[in-house]
Scaffold this motif. Structure first.
Motif, PDB file in Angstrom:
ATOM      1  N   ILE A 268       0.838  -1.211   0.000  1.00 59.24           N
ATOM      2  CA  ILE A 268       0.000   0.000   0.000  1.00 59.24           C
ATOM      3  C   ILE A 268       0.863   1.247   0.000  1.00 59.24           C
ATOM      4  CG2 ILE A 268      -1.633   1.355   1.371  1.00 59.24           C
ATOM      5  CD1 ILE A 268      -2.801  -1.329   2.345  1.00 59.24           C
ATOM      6  N   TYR A 269       1.899   1.275   0.864  1.00 54.42           N
ATOM      7  CA  TYR A 269       2.777   2.439   0.917  1.00 54.42           C
ATOM      8  C   TYR A 269       3.436   2.696  -0.441  1.00 54.42           C
ATOM      9  CZ  TYR A 269       2.466   2.181   6.043  1.00 54.42           C
ATOM     10  OH  TYR A 269       2.024   2.161   7.328  1.00 54.42           O
ATOM     11  N   GLY A 270       3.909   1.627  -1.065  1.00 53.30           N
ATOM     12  CA  GLY A 270       4.536   1.765  -2.373  1.00 53.30           C
ATOM     13  C   GLY A 270       3.575   2.297  -3.416  1.00 53.30           C
ATOM     14  N   LEU A 271       2.342   1.788  -3.400  1.00 64.33           N
ATOM     15  CA  LEU A 271       1.321   2.254  -4.351  1.00 64.33           C
ATOM     16  C   LEU A 271       0.962   3.714  -4.090  1.00 64.33           C
ATOM     17  CD1 LEU A 271      -0.920  -0.935  -4.367  1.00 64.33           C
ATOM     18  CD2 LEU A 271       0.404  -0.050  -6.316  1.00 64.33           C
ATOM     19  N   HIS A 272       0.911   4.103  -2.814  1.00 62.87           N
ATOM     20  CA  HIS A 272       0.667   5.511  -2.494  1.00 62.87           C
ATOM     21  C   HIS A 272       1.758   6.399  -3.086  1.00 62.87           C
ATOM     22  CE1 HIS A 272      -2.048   4.788   1.280  1.00 62.87           C
ATOM     23  NE2 HIS A 272      -2.706   4.701   0.149  1.00 62.87           N
ATOM     24  N   GLY A 273       3.007   5.963  -2.943  1.00 63.55           N
ATOM     25  CA  GLY A 273       4.110   6.747  -3.478  1.00 63.55           C
ATOM     26  C   GLY A 273       4.044   6.888  -4.982  1.00 63.55           C
ATOM     27  N   LEU A 274       3.782   5.794  -5.669  1.00 60.22           N
ATOM     28  CA  LEU A 274       3.696   5.842  -7.130  1.00 60.22           C
ATOM     29  C   LEU A 274       2.482   6.652  -7.583  1.00 60.22           C
ATOM     30  CD1 LEU A 274       4.753   2.196  -8.046  1.00 60.22           C
ATOM     31  CD2 LEU A 274       6.058   4.298  -8.373  1.00 60.22           C
ATOM     32  N   THR A 275       1.416   6.623  -6.789  1.00 62.67           N
ATOM     33  CA  THR A 275       0.246   7.447  -7.112  1.00 62.67           C
ATOM     34  C   THR A 275       0.609   8.926  -7.062  1.00 62.67           C
ATOM     35  OG1 THR A 275      -1.291   5.795  -6.230  1.00 62.67           O
ATOM     36  CG2 THR A 275      -2.108   8.048  -6.426  1.00 62.67           C
ATOM     37  N   LYS A 276       1.348   9.331  -6.028  1.00 57.69           N
ATOM     38  CA  LYS A 276       1.749  10.738  -5.911  1.00 57.69           C
ATOM     39  C   LYS A 276       2.622  11.157  -7.093  1.00 57.69           C
ATOM     40  CE  LYS A 276       3.531  10.461  -1.770  1.00 57.69           C
ATOM     41  NZ  LYS A 276       4.153  10.851  -0.488  1.00 57.69           N
ATOM     42  N   ILE A 277       3.511  10.266  -7.499  1.00 55.72           N
ATOM     43  CA  ILE A 277       4.383  10.592  -8.634  1.00 55.72           C
ATOM     44  C   ILE A 277       3.573  10.704  -9.920  1.00 55.72           C
ATOM     45  CG2 ILE A 277       6.197   9.644 -10.116  1.00 55.72           C
ATOM     46  CD1 ILE A 277       7.595   8.703  -7.603  1.00 55.72           C
ATOM     47  N   ALA A 278       2.645   9.787 -10.115  1.00 57.20           N
ATOM     48  CA  ALA A 278       1.801   9.840 -11.315  1.00 57.20           C
ATOM     49  C   ALA A 278       0.978  11.128 -11.342  1.00 57.20           C
ATOM     50  CB  ALA A 278       0.883   8.618 -11.358  1.00 57.20           C
ATOM     51  N   LEU A 279       0.478  11.555 -10.187  1.00 56.20           N
ATOM     52  CA  LEU A 279      -0.272  12.811 -10.131  1.00 56.20           C
ATOM     53  C   LEU A 279       0.634  13.994 -10.473  1.00 56.20           C
ATOM     54  CD1 LEU A 279      -2.475  12.279  -6.938  1.00 56.20           C
ATOM     55  CD2 LEU A 279      -3.255  12.383  -9.312  1.00 56.20           C
ATOM     56  N   ALA A 280       1.860  13.976  -9.946  1.00 57.46           N
ATOM     57  CA  ALA A 280       2.796  15.062 -10.227  1.00 57.46           C
ATOM     58  C   ALA A 280       3.136  15.125 -11.714  1.00 57.46           C
ATOM     59  CB  ALA A 280       4.067  14.885  -9.406  1.00 57.46           C
ATOM     60  N   LYS A 281       3.130  13.971 -12.375  1.00 51.85           N
ATOM     61  CA  LYS A 281       3.435  13.909 -13.806  1.00 51.85           C
ATOM     62  C   LYS A 281       2.175  14.000 -14.676  1.00 51.85           C
ATOM     63  CE  LYS A 281       6.575  10.750 -14.864  1.00 51.85           C
ATOM     64  NZ  LYS A 281       7.298   9.439 -14.863  1.00 51.85           N
ATOM     65  N   LYS A 282       1.010  14.207 -13.995  1.00 55.83           N
ATOM     66  CA  LYS A 282      -0.283  14.327 -14.679  1.00 55.83           C
ATOM     67  C   LYS A 282      -0.650  13.059 -15.451  1.00 55.83           C
ATOM     68  CE  LYS A 282       0.125  19.373 -15.040  1.00 55.83           C
ATOM     69  NZ  LYS A 282      -0.612  19.588 -13.798  1.00 55.83           N
ATOM     70  N   GLN A 283      -0.223  11.925 -14.955  1.00 57.81           N
ATOM     71  CA  GLN A 283      -0.588  10.626 -15.533  1.00 57.81           C
ATOM     72  C   GLN A 283      -1.775  10.077 -14.731  1.00 57.81           C
ATOM     73  OE1 GLN A 283       3.184   8.604 -15.100  1.00 57.81           O
ATOM     74  NE2 GLN A 283       3.979   9.412 -17.036  1.00 57.81           N
ATOM     75  N   PHE A 284      -2.948  10.624 -15.004  1.00 54.61           N
ATOM     76  CA  PHE A 284      -4.094  10.400 -14.123  1.00 54.61           C
ATOM     77  C   PHE A 284      -4.643   8.974 -14.178  1.00 54.61           C
ATOM     78  CE2 PHE A 284      -4.393  15.055 -15.148  1.00 54.61           C
ATOM     79  CZ  PHE A 284      -3.890  15.472 -13.922  1.00 54.61           C
TER      80      PHE A 284
END
Length: 798
Positions: A268-284
């Motif tokens: 879950i923690y890893g997925l949260h981190g990758l979610t934040k990065i995807a949001l920062a890169k606008k990969q919704f």
């Protein structure tokens, strides 16, 4: 022995070989080897394999209560790691019925296991009691591995309750004990957890260093669970530093390890981190996929906290895709359920401010922005220790950025200025207040600052650097203006190039004015029309600008020249300090009764290059004062203790000629390097700050004496900050290496001006211009540019 020293691979191999050689695989000796092997597996993160190794246990062995109790303790620990809490409870209960109080090691391990489980159930008082009992038993039984584990768990318990400073103390105690007994595995775990405490207190440098060391050692010992955890935490630091490519690599590798361990919480923690990065890169679409998987896992394991972070990610995604009503509702749900998770609550409040702004509810937006800042500032105050209060405002910078931009976008530049000033120099001003200087209940307004400019006959340039755009307030005696500047990334890159050229310019035959001209145009150009020749300028820098000497900026016309040739320049940490200097008559009355304390030319450690001209500098400075006016301490007598014994609070001028060290990781460990005093050569910044001063001027003629670490609120923190914190009215310190051949000449001219009654700022500029116009190699800014004059809470009139 090999297990206690962290050589898990060798210990595991020896256990396998010895077990293989035993004829009776179910004997007591064989099961003890199994216990060792299973404990190694638990440390390495293979808790499922440990459970398989420990079950079933034959009746002939389980009838021996000491073995059966030890087995249940190990099973309970493994089940806890697997988040099978009911099974863990059952095994610990079984161990309690089987264990004899005389078997102290099993009792200690049982207390550790139950304490961890109680902590997971948020039974903090019960957990604390168990860990303390375990630490006491381990100490009595001389079991350093168990004692360090208990101390580390006390740190984790304090972390859970958001008492990060106390947690850091427990972790440091655990590390010290573990290292003194060569128990590397427990030292490593405490080291990584210490990094998390630093991260929560905003000290990204220390956090990353701890995580990186712990991750490297964990990988070496095949402690895969620990390796995964520290890699995940290092990724969080990289994300906060906006290093998205490296953060993504670290999160992805950590997630891969978490999946191999079937550790759903870490997944879950890893997925949260990758979610934040995807949001920062606008990969919704990618962000939504990862966040949905995290949400499903959070539901499966019943982790309410993970559900809230998943909801926060959903809210951020909704906001990024202009679904403001949806985002608003999600942010509200997070705020309502955040409990005592300060970071979560502040992030959601900040999000609410942004959504209310988009929904044309400015009053609500303002309320939520203020609430986010208040929550973060309250936690900073709760740390209760200056060292950690210095770093914590890093956690609040994004909230301040969002609020200031909101205010600026709505034309409320004066309010934005006041908010920015609330963020500045918190620890410095609070420390000076304790010395009876002034009160900091409210921030100064633009009008207040304009009045300071009028009283002190100067122009005050106040900067705030933000991620998308930055701001400059120009406060002068007859008015004020505000300007929008480029974002911090653009300014920072240019400052870095300019600094690199300046610091290395002694190697270059030809001056390169490009970056200096661009920086002048960007940072000073908007205010140029209000700056007259010979004007007195005070800079309040922010972020990377704290490491820039504005004197070295280049004015393009009538021909390229350094800005120092046009104006007098000094730096200050906040308008509150400048205001206090202008009106603090009570502090002015405490006039020192001696003139000069000159300390330097010490016998430094052999690994420092000798300062061949230190004696010359001291001799030249002494020439400007009479013998009865000065106290000189040099050579082997120039020790840290000698500085304090000289009663520095009684001197108007204090001057050091020595090497200096600037600690980036721990700025209060920056030091003036003097002669050996007992076991130390160092006059540390943390000790300097504790000694009250009334000096008009402290000069630190040493490399990097201004510091190398920029904190969000405090600016550069190092030796100069420490002397300002002690009460010095002004401090002269260096931003980079000081040249031993040119500095005596500079200081001679500087003190010549002071001896003639000039203010330090006037004398310093004249001394620098003498070098600049000397038509020698010393004309290059490398030689005169490192020295910057910093204004304290009490200054003389210009």
């Amino acid at each position: 022995m090999k297990f206690s020293q962290g050589d898990l691979e060798s210990a595991s191999h020896e256990a396998d070989v010895t077990l293989q050689d035993l004829n009776d695989k179910q004997s007591k000796e064989a099961w003890r080897l199994r216990f060792l092997k299973s404990e190694i597996l638990i440390w390495q993160g293979y808790s499922r394999d440990a459970v398989n190794l420990l079950t079933p246990m034959p009746n002939s062995v389980s009838s021996q209560s000491d073995l059966a109790a030890f087995r249940s303790v190990l099973l309970g620990s493994a089940y806890s790691n697997l988040q099978m809490f009911d099974d863990a409870d059952r095994e610990f209960a079984t161990a309690k019925t089987l264990n004899s109080p005389e078997v102290r090691e099993v009792t200690c391990r049982l207390l550790l296991g139950e304490g961890r489980l109680a902590a997971l159930h948020h039974e903090s008082a019960r957990s604390d009691q168990m860990f303390r009992q375990a630490a006491e038993i381990a100490h009595q039984q001389n079991k350093p591995v168990l004692e360090t584990s208990a101390l580390g768990n006390l740190g984790m318990l304090n972390m859970q309750q958001h008492r990060y400073a106390e947690a850091a103390d427990w972790f440091n105690e655990s590390i010290f004990l573990a290292q003194s007994h060569n128990a590397e595995i427990t030292a490593t775990r405490a080291l990584g957890n210490l990094g998390w405490a630093y991260l929560k207190m905003g000290d990204l440098d220390r956090a990353f260093e701890s995580f990186s060391q712990a991750e490297t050692i964990s990988e070496r010992h095949s402690m895969i669970t620990d390796e995964q955890t520290w890699l995940m935490n290092a990724a969080e630091v990289q994300f906060l530093r906006r290093d998205l490519p490296e953060a993504e690599k670290s999160y992805s590798r950590s997630l891969e390890l978490a999946r191999s361990l079937n550790d759903r919480q870490e997944v879950i923690y890893g997925l949260h981190g990758l979610t934040k990065i995807a949001l920062a890169k606008k990969q919704f679409s990618l962000a939504e996929r990862d966040n949905q998987e995290a949400a499903a896992l959070a539901d499966a394991i019943g982790s309410q906290n993970s559900k809230l972070y998943t909801k926060l990610n959903s809210a951020n995604e909704a906001f990024a895709t202009a679904q403001y009503i949806v985002a608003n509702q999600l942010f509200r749900e997070v705020v309502s359920n955040a409990g005592d998770d300060i970071s979560l609550e502040a992030a959601a409040l900040d999000g609410l401010g942004q959504t209310e702004d988009k929904l044309q509810q400015p009053e609500l937006a303002d309320k939520h922005y203020r609430s986010a800042i208040a929550v973060l500032d309250k936690e900073r105050e709760s740390l209760g220790r200056e060292e950690f209060e210095l770093s914590y405002p890093t956690n609040a910078k994004d909230a301040y950025n969002a609020y200031i931009k909101f205010l600026m976008d709505r034309g409320r530049s004066n309010d934005a200025f006041a908010v920015a000033e609330l963020h500045r120099a918190k620890t410095l001003t609070e420390g000076l207040e304790l010395q009876g200087g002034f009160s900091r209940q409210t921030a100064l307004s633009v009008a207040d600052t304009q009045r300071v400019a009028s009283r002190q006959h100067r122009v005050i340039l106040v900067y705030w650097l933000g991620p998308g755009q930055s701001y400059l307030w120009v406060c002068r005696p007859d008015g004020s203006q505000v300007f929008v500047l480029p974002g911090e990334d653009q300014i920072g890159a240019m400052v870095e190039r300019h600094h690199t050229r300046l610091a290395g310019s002694f190697k270059s035959q030809n001056a390169d004015y490009t970056d200096g001209q661009e920086l002048y145009k960007m940072l000073i150009g908007p205010a140029e029309r209000w700056i007259t020749p010979e004007a007195r300028i005070t800079i309040l820098p922010d972020g990377v600008l704290c490491g820039l000497n504005f004197e070295t900026l280049v004015v393009a016309s009538p021909k390229p020249h350094y800005w120092i040739e046009d104006v007098f320049i000094s730096n200050a940490n906040s308008t509150v300090l400048l205001s206090a200097g202008a009106r603090s008559t009570s502090r002015r009355s405490a006039t020192p009764n001696k003139t000069l304390l000159l300390i330097g030319d010490p016998k430094a450690p052999k690994y420092y290059q000798p300062l061949a001209h230190a004696g010359d500098e001291m001799r030249l400075i002494r020439g400007h004062f009479s013998a009865e006016q000065e106290t000189v301490i040099s050579g082997t007598d120039a020790t840290p203790t000698a500085y304090f014994n000289a009663k520095p609070e009684t001197f108007s001028f204090i001057h050091f000629v020595a090497h200096g060290t600037a600690s980036r990781v721990s700025p209060l460990d920056s030091a003036v390097v003097l002669s050996q005093d007992g076991s130390s050569f160092n006059l540390y910044a943390r000790d300097i700050a504790k000694m009250k001063l009334n000096a008009r001027l402290v000069t630190i003629s040493a490399c990097d004496s201004a510091g190398s670490r920029i904190y969000s609120s405090e600016g550069l923190v190092g030796l100069s900050w420490a002397f300002l914190r002690a009460g010095a009215h002004q401090v002269l310190a260096a931003l980079w290496d000081v040249d031993d051949t040119s500095t005596p000449r500079l200081m001679n001219n500087f003190y010549s001006g002071i001896a003639e009654g000039e203010e330090p700022g006037v004398a310093l500029r004249a001394a620098k211009l003498e070098l600049l116009r000397s038509q020698t190699i010393y004309a290059k800014p490398y030689y005169w540019g490192p020295f910057v004059l910093y204004e304290g809470a009490v200054t003389g009139e210009p």
